[in-house]
Design a protein around this motif. Structure first.
Motif, PDB file in Angstrom:
ATOM      1  N   ILE A 128       0.836  -1.202   0.000  1.00 32.86           N
ATOM      2  CA  ILE A 128       0.000   0.000   0.000  1.00 32.86           C
ATOM      3  C   ILE A 128       0.870   1.251   0.000  1.00 32.86           C
ATOM      4  CG2 ILE A 128      -1.735   1.292   1.289  1.00 32.86           C
ATOM      5  CD1 ILE A 128      -2.802  -1.349   2.349  1.00 32.86           C
ATOM      6  N   ALA A 129       1.958   1.232   0.782  1.00 34.10           N
ATOM      7  CA  ALA A 129       2.862   2.380   0.816  1.00 34.10           C
ATOM      8  C   ALA A 129       3.486   2.618  -0.558  1.00 34.10           C
ATOM      9  CB  ALA A 129       3.954   2.154   1.863  1.00 34.10           C
ATOM     10  N   THR A 130       3.837   1.551  -1.244  1.00 35.57           N
ATOM     11  CA  THR A 130       4.404   1.700  -2.594  1.00 35.57           C
ATOM     12  C   THR A 130       3.381   2.275  -3.557  1.00 35.57           C
ATOM     13  OG1 THR A 130       5.876  -0.175  -2.173  1.00 35.57           O
ATOM     14  CG2 THR A 130       5.553   0.479  -4.469  1.00 35.57           C
ATOM     15  N   ALA A 131       2.129   1.834  -3.425  1.00 41.58           N
ATOM     16  CA  ALA A 131       1.079   2.390  -4.282  1.00 41.58           C
ATOM     17  C   ALA A 131       0.908   3.889  -4.041  1.00 41.58           C
ATOM     18  CB  ALA A 131      -0.232   1.652  -4.035  1.00 41.58           C
ATOM     19  N   LEU A 132       0.939   4.300  -2.776  1.00 45.83           N
ATOM     20  CA  LEU A 132       0.854   5.735  -2.472  1.00 45.83           C
ATOM     21  C   LEU A 132       2.054   6.490  -3.039  1.00 45.83           C
ATOM     22  CD1 LEU A 132      -0.404   5.724   1.239  1.00 45.83           C
ATOM     23  CD2 LEU A 132      -1.702   6.313  -0.805  1.00 45.83           C
ATOM     24  N   CYS A 133       3.220   5.902  -2.935  1.00 44.18           N
ATOM     25  CA  CYS A 133       4.417   6.551  -3.478  1.00 44.18           C
ATOM     26  C   CYS A 133       4.323   6.692  -4.989  1.00 44.18           C
ATOM     27  CB  CYS A 133       5.660   5.750  -3.099  1.00 44.18           C
ATOM     28  SG  CYS A 133       6.063   5.794  -1.341  1.00 44.18           S
ATOM     29  N   LEU A 134       3.738   5.722  -5.666  1.00 42.00           N
ATOM     30  CA  LEU A 134       3.554   5.831  -7.111  1.00 42.00           C
ATOM     31  C   LEU A 134       2.586   6.956  -7.458  1.00 42.00           C
ATOM     32  CD1 LEU A 134       3.382   2.066  -8.138  1.00 42.00           C
ATOM     33  CD2 LEU A 134       5.116   3.713  -8.856  1.00 42.00           C
ATOM     34  N   VAL A 135       1.514   7.053  -6.693  1.00 40.09           N
ATOM     35  CA  VAL A 135       0.503   8.076  -6.975  1.00 40.09           C
ATOM     36  C   VAL A 135       1.066   9.478  -6.802  1.00 40.09           C
ATOM     37  CG1 VAL A 135      -1.702   9.031  -6.206  1.00 40.09           C
ATOM     38  CG2 VAL A 135      -1.427   6.558  -6.434  1.00 40.09           C
ATOM     39  N   PHE A 136       1.844   9.686  -5.765  1.00 40.87           N
ATOM     40  CA  PHE A 136       2.369  11.020  -5.482  1.00 40.87           C
ATOM     41  C   PHE A 136       3.805  11.214  -5.970  1.00 40.87           C
ATOM     42  CE2 PHE A 136      -0.786  10.162  -2.114  1.00 40.87           C
ATOM     43  CZ  PHE A 136      -1.668  11.206  -2.371  1.00 40.87           C
ATOM     44  N   GLY A 137       4.587  10.155  -5.999  1.00 39.76           N
ATOM     45  CA  GLY A 137       5.994  10.278  -6.344  1.00 39.76           C
ATOM     46  C   GLY A 137       6.265  10.476  -7.815  1.00 39.76           C
ATOM     47  N   VAL A 138       5.510   9.797  -8.679  1.00 40.44           N
ATOM     48  CA  VAL A 138       5.730   9.949 -10.123  1.00 40.44           C
ATOM     49  C   VAL A 138       5.432  11.376 -10.583  1.00 40.44           C
ATOM     50  CG1 VAL A 138       4.989   9.178 -12.405  1.00 40.44           C
ATOM     51  CG2 VAL A 138       5.408   7.499 -10.600  1.00 40.44           C
ATOM     52  N   PRO A 139       4.290  11.970 -10.210  1.00 43.34           N
ATOM     53  CA  PRO A 139       4.089  13.390 -10.565  1.00 43.34           C
ATOM     54  C   PRO A 139       5.145  14.313  -9.973  1.00 43.34           C
ATOM     55  CG  PRO A 139       2.011  12.377  -9.929  1.00 43.34           C
ATOM     56  CD  PRO A 139       3.084  11.405  -9.575  1.00 43.34           C
TER      57      PRO A 139
END
Length: 285
Positions: free
Chosen positions: A83-94
């Motif tokens: 779940i933490a990785t999914a959140l990082c993808l949502v916010f980290g890629v932008p």
């Protein structure tokens, strides 16, 4: 009168060759002043791992891995890290796209702030999260009073702590991929009338997909092994916040063999991660 000249040239060639051979031999010799410290450093890094493998209770390994508390800690670790990785993808890629493609005042400062969790002691990160997202924190008190959301000492708090320490790995990897991508493809798509979102979704993301995957894997591995920020911000409650690293720490005080078994699981995950990313992070050119 000119015949001896070739002989002198012939004599000069062996002399030049004989001068090159010692130079090559000297260059091929091992510099022991560098080799010995290198071997000592290698032993320093490898011997603890070897000791872990040697002292592992192989005879009861499967039995200990199937214990309820071990399975619960493993399940919680995998779920929270994912779940933490999914959140990082949502916010980290932008965020990585913003740092790589948008020139704005203070970009260097923002990039430095993004990478701070890489060098910040995890315990300090946990304290910072408490001061902001705790029940009396700058944002946490508003979350609890207005939305009824409490993050500290909950499973959601574990996810937040892991995402905080792991997101920089994703941002750095994706930003590097964006800077290395050929922008002519994006420009060509834009000239054909594609919107910025369409260009990003249909052109940019496929171009940087290897970097995104590598960053996500590193982010997941870092989240899985997080300890300091988790125990400070989320505590150590069985079935709620006790992840694998916390279970290792607790078992080391009461049952060392169980701590070794849990450590072997995390070691196996680390080896698998390195093997999957060997072309990007391990192999030398």
């Amino acid at each position: 009168m000119t015949e001896p000249e070739p002989e002198r040239a012939d004599r000069a060639e062996p002399e030049a060759g004989s001068a090159v051979r010692p130079a090559r031999q000297a260059a091929g010799r091992l510099p022991w002043m560098l080799v010995l410290p290198a071997l000592a450093g290698l032993a320093f890094l490898v011997l603890p791992l070897a000791g872990l493998l040697i002292r592992a209770p192989w005879g009861t390994l499967l039995e200990r891995l199937t214990e309820p508390q071990v399975l619960e800690a493993l399940r919680l670790s995998l779920v929270c890290a994912t779940i933490a990785t999914a959140l990082c993808l949502v916010f980290g890629v932008p965020l990585a796209w913003l740092l790589a493609r948008v020139d704005f005042p203070g970009r260097r400062v923002v990039r430095a702030l993004v990478t701070v969790p890489l060098v910040l002691p995890p315990v300090v990160g946990g304290v910072a999260l408490l001061l902001v997202l705790g029940r009396r924190g700058l944002v946490g008190q508003w979350l609890e009073s207005s939305l009824g959301i409490t993050l500290p000492f909950t499973t959601a708090g574990v996810v937040v702590a892991e995402a905080f320490v792991a997101m920089p790995f994703l941002v750095i990897s994706v930003e590097g991929a964006l800077r290395g991508a050929d922008r002519r493809f994006e420009e060509a798509a834009a000239t054909l009338g594609a919107s910025r979102w369409t260009v990003f979704r249909r052109v940019t993301l496929p171009l940087i997909a290897p970097g995104v995957v590598a960053g996500a894997v590193l982010c997941w591995a870092r989240a899985l092994g997080e300890f300091g920020a988790t125990i400070t911000f989320a505590g150590n409650f069985p079935g709620t916040t006790r992840t694998m690293p916390l279970a290792v720490y607790l078992a080391l005080e009461t049952e060392p063999e169980a701590a070794i078994v849990l450590s072997l699981v995390l070691l196996a995950v680390s080896v698998i991660i390195l093997a999957s990313l060997r072309d990007r992070w391990v192999s030398s050119p």
